[in-house]
Every structure is written in structure tokens, then in C-alpha cells.
Design an enzyme around this catalytic site. Structure first.
Site: not given
Ligand code: GDP
Ligand code: IMO
Ligand code: MG
Length: 427
Positions: A13, A16, A40-41, A222
Site C-alpha cells: 500500500d 505502487k 488493491g492499487h 504487496q
């Protein structure tokens, strides 16, 4: 633009997704190489917010081609939901997406297996419950793994599915996770037809675009401290999140990488269980979570917040060979009188400067902090490095000198344009 890896330097988080989107303006190819929809981006463009779990974060630019490599584990339901959402919003995916024939599939029973593992173990890992661990386990175990190529030969898929339902039947029965075989076959038959046009040998594809001189971004999921080998095992994810995964997860040689960007927040967050030496005291933790909106993009869980840990960050720089750092969420610290950075740990009266392997040792480590003055003025509208407050520059320089890695990009807000480029050669 050089061929650049964008990977998490902390516990995930770090932004990225936002960094990838920012750099994708000048890229031809954006490739994911590990992880799955545990990621989750988030990307914010104007007032619009996009969250990608599986699709690469280059898709918002129509000129990019986006790749899901063999190292990724794919939940097809998530994949098609994301494609549908994008297309409903007017962003065509079409032949701009390439999916590896060698990638493994997450099946509904993997999520059931994950809850079984959780029930039977005293370790509470706090996973994203996306079936990531069981899918990578089946891949490594070899008997049970199902790949994209198997789905396209539907008879083979059916055989492998039956093997799995048999082998896992006892567990599925025990926790009432029964799988309706007929419905699943029907659903996956539909998926196989829908997926087929996207499927390629992504190693072949990547090597061809490399030869053609295309500009490539490799988007990690990650972060280094969640790596299966180098992270805080067993409180990690089930893939290598570090730089080696680019080669194994896409089928390219190391020459395919020119620069390695380590993405770090100006502080640290961690979601899920596991040791976290610089975790802030409850009041400050709450305050930073509130200002930084630190809630998971995948599970909406509250993220734990801590001071920047330079021992862990130096370890990440070493493992990945960072050529550059991206420091995000600088603005979240704008209001503080003082900012702390952890420069070493203290354990049993000794100073520790290398990140420990043993979790017991890590749990006994107390951070040694250096206190720097805060900048106490808003940075959200700053777009040039020289316009940053002096103490913000000082904080930035301190980190860069400590790690001996230049800070190339800073972000001062979630929106795409809230970005300061310190070295133009990156764009
Ligand atoms: P990723 O998983 O590494 O792509 O990061 P996430 O998207 O899970 O989490 C990063 C969060 O921080 C998202 O909500 C972003 O919109 C937000 N964000 C990114 N950069 C900044 C920044 O510079 N300032 C602030 N306040 N928020 C940011
Ligand atoms: P992005 O790409 C933050 C964490 C989970 C849990 C551990 C194992 O958005 O940075 P898993 O479901 O992978 O088996 O969970 O890893 N985790 C993440 N934390 N960001 C992520 O992805 C994460 N993906 C997994 O919270 O602690
Ligand atoms: Mg995330």
C-alpha cells in the site's frame, strides 16, 4: 524512459498503483508479475477514483498494453468484473490486455481452504481471504495446480477440477464449503471462452517488445516486507514480492530491467498481523490513519501506522537493488511539530542495524529514533522540489543519505498531478 520496476519497499500500500499510473503516460507496456487480487492499487484522476486488484495500472492510458504474467495468480471473476467496470466507464480494454497461458487460477475452493487453514492454526495471519496462499501452495505442490492453458483445454480443466474436488472433498465437507460442480463447470466454461482472446505466451510477448525497444513498467504488488523469503515470515504473502520475481513472473532476463524504484510512504503502514517495530502509540496511530485515510483498498481494514523505519528500508534497498526511491504521502506529515525516523534497533542492550530474521528477536527490538523538525506547512499544492518547505527537504535528504539512494519522485496527495519529480530522467 528506462525499463523500470515499481515495487513496494514496505508492507504494501505504498502507492505502487499511483506511481505506475503517473509513469505510464510515457510507457508502452505495463506488466504485473506476482500476487493476485489481494492487491488493491488506487489511482485518482481528477475526481475519479479507480481501484485495480488484478489489472495492471497502465490501463487508464489508451496507448498502453497491459500484461498479467505467469507469476500472477488469477481470480477470473475479479478479472472480468474489473474489465467490465472499466469498459462501462468508457475505457476499452480489448487487445490491450495480455494474460499468460502459464498463470495459475484461483478457484472457489481455494478460499474455503484458506478458512480451513485459519481454523486449524494458532497463527492468525490476517490474510485478505482471496485464496492466495492455497493457490500458490497448489502451484508448488504440482498435483493440484490449474493453469490458464488447462482452462483453454476444457477436458483437462474438468479432469483437474475433479481431482481437486476429490482431494479436498473432506475439508470442503467439514466446513460446509461444498462446491456445486455442475455450476462451477458451467461458469468456467464461459470464462474459458471469454479469456481465450487475451491469452498469450507472455514471455514471448515481453521478449518481443523488449527487442522492439518498447518502454516497459513492471508493477509489483504487496511489498518487500511481505515477501515469502525476505519478509516477516510467516506474516507474509505467498509470493516473492522482491525484484527477482520480475524475471520469474514474466519470463524475461535481468537485462530487461534498467531501474528499480522502491516505493515507500514517508511513514509506514501495515495491514494484517505481524511484528511492526515502529508502530505508533494509539493516539498518533489514529491521527495518521485519519489524515492519511489508511484503510485497505481490498479489505477496508484499518491499517496500522508507524514511523518510517530506515532499518527495514535499508534491508529492502539491499534486497532489491533500488536505484531510486519514491516517497509517497509526504503531505500526511505536514501538520507535525516533529518527525521521527528509526535509524537502528536496540535489543538486550545492543544496537542492531541489520533487519533480524527471527521474529522473536524482532519482537524484542526497540526502535532507536532520530527526531527531525516538522515543516508545519501544507505541501499538497507544491509541484517543484525547490518549493518544498526547508524542513521537508531536510527530511527527504536525510532518508536519501541514510540509504544512499536518490529520491526521484515525491507525492503530496492522491491525485495524479500531486507529484513532484526530482529527477526528470525517470519520466
Ligand atoms: P498500492 O497498493 O501500493 O497501490 O497503494 P494503495 O492504493 O493500496 O494505497 C495508497 C493510498 O494512498 C491510496 O488511497 C492513494 O490514493 C493514497 N495516496 C497515494 N499517494 C498519496 C499522497 O501522496 N498523499 C495522500 N494523502 N494520499 C496518497
Ligand atoms: P498491495 O499490492 C497490503 C497482506 C495481508 C496479510 C498478508 C497475507 O495493495 O500493496 P494474503 O492475502 O496475501 O495471503 O495476505 O499480506 N497483504 C497486503 N497488505 N497491501 C497488499 O497489496 C497486500 N496483499 C496482501 O494483509 O497481512
Ligand atoms: Mg494496496
Amino acid at each position: 524512459m528506462a525499463n523500470t520496476v515499481i515495487l513496494g519497499a514496505q508492507w504494501g500500500d505504498e502507492s505502487k498503483g499511483g506511481t505506475t499510473d503517473f509513469l505510464a503516460e510515457n510507457a508502452d507496456i505495463v506488466a504485473r508479475y506476482q500476487g493476485g487480487d489481494n492487491a488493491g492499487h488506487t489511482i485518482v484522476v481528477g475526481k475519479k477514483k479507480f481501484v485495480f486488484h488484478l489489472l495492471p495500472s497502465g490501463l487508464l492510458y489508451p496507448h498502453t498494453t497491459n500484461v498479467i504474467g505467469n507469476g500472477v495468480v488469477i481470480n477470473l471473476e475479479t478479472l472480468f468484473d474489473e474489465i467490465d467496470d472499466l469498459q462501462a466507464g468508457g475505457i476499452e480494454v480489448g487487445d490491450r490486455l495480455k494474460v499468460s497461458s502459464r498463470a495459475h487460477l484461483i478457484l472457489p475452493y481455494h478460499k474455503v481452504m484458506e478458512s480451513w487453514d485459519d481454523l486449524g492454526s494458532s497463527l492468525k495471519l490476517g490474510t485478505t481471504s482471496r485464496g492466495i496462499g492455497p493457490t500458490y501452495s497448489d502451484k508448488m505442490n504440482r498435483h493440484a495446480g490449474i493453469r490458464v492453458a488447462d482452462l483453454l483445454e476444457f477436458d483437462l480443466f474438468q479432469k483437474k477440477l475433479d481431482f481437486n474436488l476429490g482431494a479436498k472433498g473432506y475439508i470442503l465437507d467439514q466446513i460446509g464449503g461444498e462446491i456445486d460442480r455442475t455450476a462451477l463447470l458451467e461458469e468456467y466454461h464461459g470464462y474459458s471462452q471469454r479469456l481465450a482472446p487475451y491469452v498469450v505466451d507472455t514471455s514471448e510477448f515481453m521478449n518481443n517488445v523488449l527487442k522492439a525497444g518498447k518502454r516497459i513498467l513492471y508493477e509489483g504488488a504487496q511489498g518487500t516486507m511481505l515477501d515469502i523469503d525476505f519478509g516477516t515470515y510467516p506474516y507474509v504473502t505467498s509470493s516473492n514480492t522482491t525484484v527477482g520475481a520480475v524475471c520469474t513472473g514474466l519470463g524475461v532476463g535481468p537485462q530487461a530491467i534498467d531501474r528499480v524504484l522502491g516505493v515507500s510512504k514517508a511513514y509506514v503502514t501495515r495491514v494484517g498481523s505481524g511484528p511492526f517495530p515502529t508502530e505508533m502509540p494509539p493516539d498518533l496511530d489514529e491521527e495518521i490513519r485519519h489524515i492519511g485515510n489508511e484503510y485497505g483498498a481490498t479489505t477496508q481494514r484499518a491499517r496500522r501506522c508507524g514511523w518510517l523505519d530506515l532499518v527495514a528500508l535499508r534491508y529492502a534497498a539491499q534486497i532489491n537493488g533500488f536505484t531510486d526511491l519514491v516517497l509517497t504521502k509526504f503531505d500526511v506529515l505536514d501538520h507535525l511539530d516533529e518527525v521521527q525516523v528509526c535509524v537502528a534497533y536496540q535489543r538486550r542492550g545492543e544496537v542492531v542495524t541489520a533487519f533480524p530474521t527471527s521474529l522473536h528477536a524482532l519482537e524484542e527490538c526497540e526502535p532507536v529514533y532520530e527526531t527531525l523538525p516538522g515543516w508545519k506547512s501544507p505541501t499538497v499544492d507544491v509541484r517543484k522540489y525547490e518549493d518544498l518547505p526547508e524542513n521537508a527537504k531536510r527530511y527527504n535528504a536525510y532518508i536519501s543519505e541514510f540509504l544512499d539512494v536518490p529520491v526521484t519522485i515525491l507525492s503530496v496527495g492522491p491525485e495524479r498531478t500531486q507529484t513532484i519529480v526530482c529527477d526528470e530522467s525517470i519520466v
